[in-house]
Motif scaffolding. Structure first.
Motif, PDB file in Angstrom:
ATOM      1  N   ASP A 126      20.023   8.754   3.961  1.00 16.29           N
ATOM      2  CA  ASP A 126      19.369   7.582   3.387  1.00 16.29           C
ATOM      3  C   ASP A 126      20.161   7.039   2.196  1.00 16.29           C
ATOM      4  N   GLN A 127      20.710   7.941   1.408  1.00 20.57           N
ATOM      5  CA  GLN A 127      21.470   7.567   0.220  1.00 20.57           C
ATOM      6  C   GLN A 127      22.647   6.651   0.569  1.00 20.57           C
ATOM      7  N   GLU A 128      23.280   6.917   1.702  1.00 20.01           N
ATOM      8  CA  GLU A 128      24.475   6.158   2.106  1.00 20.01           C
ATOM      9  C   GLU A 128      24.172   5.066   3.121  1.00 20.01           C
ATOM     10  N   ALA A 156      17.877  -2.570   0.065  1.00 19.69           N
ATOM     11  CA  ALA A 156      16.701  -2.474  -0.812  1.00 19.69           C
ATOM     12  C   ALA A 156      17.087  -2.682  -2.270  1.00 19.69           C
ATOM     13  N   VAL A 157      18.184  -2.075  -2.674  1.00 16.92           N
ATOM     14  CA  VAL A 157      18.649  -2.228  -4.055  1.00 16.92           C
ATOM     15  C   VAL A 157      19.076  -3.671  -4.315  1.00 16.92           C
ATOM     16  N   GLN A 158      19.771  -4.265  -3.359  1.00 12.18           N
ATOM     17  CA  GLN A 158      20.206  -5.660  -3.516  1.00 12.18           C
ATOM     18  C   GLN A 158      19.013  -6.603  -3.600  1.00 12.18           C
ATOM     19  N   TRP A 200      16.159   5.357  -4.255  1.00  8.22           N
ATOM     20  CA  TRP A 200      15.505   4.822  -3.054  1.00  8.22           C
ATOM     21  C   TRP A 200      15.410   5.901  -1.982  1.00  8.22           C
ATOM     22  N   ALA A 201      16.474   6.691  -1.842  1.00  9.14           N
ATOM     23  CA  ALA A 201      16.475   7.755  -0.838  1.00  9.14           C
ATOM     24  C   ALA A 201      15.411   8.802  -1.162  1.00  9.14           C
ATOM     25  N   ALA A 203       0.808  -1.217   0.000  1.00  3.63           N
ATOM     26  CA  ALA A 203       0.000   0.000   0.000  1.00  3.63           C
ATOM     27  C   ALA A 203       0.841   1.267   0.000  1.00  3.63           C
ATOM     28  N   ASN A 204       1.943   1.255   0.716  1.00  2.13           N
ATOM     29  CA  ASN A 204       2.749   2.468   0.846  1.00  2.13           C
ATOM     30  C   ASN A 204       4.071   2.376   0.088  1.00  2.13           C
ATOM     31  N   ASP A 205       4.098   1.581  -0.972  1.00  2.00           N
ATOM     32  CA  ASP A 205       5.324   1.437  -1.760  1.00  2.00           C
ATOM     33  C   ASP A 205       5.598   2.739  -2.515  1.00  2.00           C
ATOM     34  N   PRO A 206       6.670   3.475  -2.148  1.00  4.14           N
ATOM     35  CA  PRO A 206       6.925   4.759  -2.799  1.00  4.14           C
ATOM     36  C   PRO A 206       7.547   4.614  -4.181  1.00  4.14           C
TER      37      PRO A 206
END
Length: 249
Positions: free
Chosen positions: A186-188, A195-197, A135-136, A66-69
């Motif tokens: 968040d970026q680092e 999440a990326v993996q 992602w950030a 539901a909250n997937d950005p």
């Protein structure tokens, strides 16, 4: 057995169970890709998809959170298109600039289609940088704005050295990310890497080796195909969903 050992054993069991599931899905995906990657017309491919039982398994990869950005469209849309993409990929940019906006207008805004982005950085560190920055940006609700800025403002050539965390932060500011200190953190963060993996592992487990790769209700579409190809598969998937027993109930 100690509590730590028990937890470790349980974690290993879950890991191996997950790997077994992915291995099975991988075999299905490879066979599916081979079936659909021919010279048939879009309508023929879409019709073949409706009779192939493999796609029901692949369709389960849709998260529908539901909250997937990193998703766009209604959570209960009848069709979900999973997009495995790399910000440095020229074909991904072609899709993002010319085809995706038409699909959003024709299908997402009408409640038919939901798009779920998966980061699939296959071209090295700069692709990884962009994925983690995306992602950030998503953590502050600005993923799609960031997505647009990068796809229109990043260098056309891959691995020029330009896609640094600093340039990506500039893109995030242009995309309207409100809290740049949080964005940088968040970026680092380990969370962005994880999440990326997770997304990349999912793509590799399917047997995908190029970008963009799509699953439309489990039906593979490879590359930035003409919009007619996407429309044929989306229309077929939508019609199949309408005629399914679940919809009838």
């Amino acid at each position: 057995m100690s509590e730590i050992s028990k937890n470790s054993t349980n974690s290993n069991r879950k890991l191996f169970a997950g790997l077994a599931v992915f291995a099975a899905v991988c075999l299905l995906a490879i066979a599916a890709f081979q079936m659909i990657d021919g010279n048939d017309e879009p309508e023929t491919k879409a019709a073949a998809a409706e009779t192939n039982p493999m796609f029901a398994e692949l369709a389960k990869l849709a998260r529908r959170e539901a909250n997937d950005p990193l998703a766009l469209g209604k959570i209960d849309a009848p069709v979900v298109m999973i997009e495995y993409s790399d910000f440095q990929c020229s074909f991904c940019r072609t899709f993002g600039r010319t085809i995706e906006p038409k699909l959003i207008s024709k299908y997402v805004e009408q409640g038919v289609l939901r798009i779920e982005w998966r980061n699939f950085p296959i071209f090295g560190q700069e692709s990884e940088n962009a994925a983690r920055a995306a992602w950030a940006a998503a953590q502050q609700g600005r993923f799609w704005e960031f997505h647009h800025i990068v796809q229109t403002g990043a260098p056309e050539q891959k691995n020029t050295g330009a896609l640094t965390p600093d340039l990506l932060a500039e893109f995030a500011a242009q995309a309207g990310v409100p809290n740049m200190a949080k964005f940088r953190a968040d970026q680092e963060s380990p969370a962005s890497a994880a999440a990326v993996q997770r997304d990349a592992r999912e793509a590799y487990a399917l047997g995908a080796s190029s970008t963009p790769t799509f699953l439309i209700n489990g039906r593979p579409v490879l590359g930035a195909q003409p919009i007619e190809q996407f429309s044929a598969v989306i229309d077929a998937a939508s019609n199949a969903a309408k005629n399914s027993p679940e919809h009838a109930e």
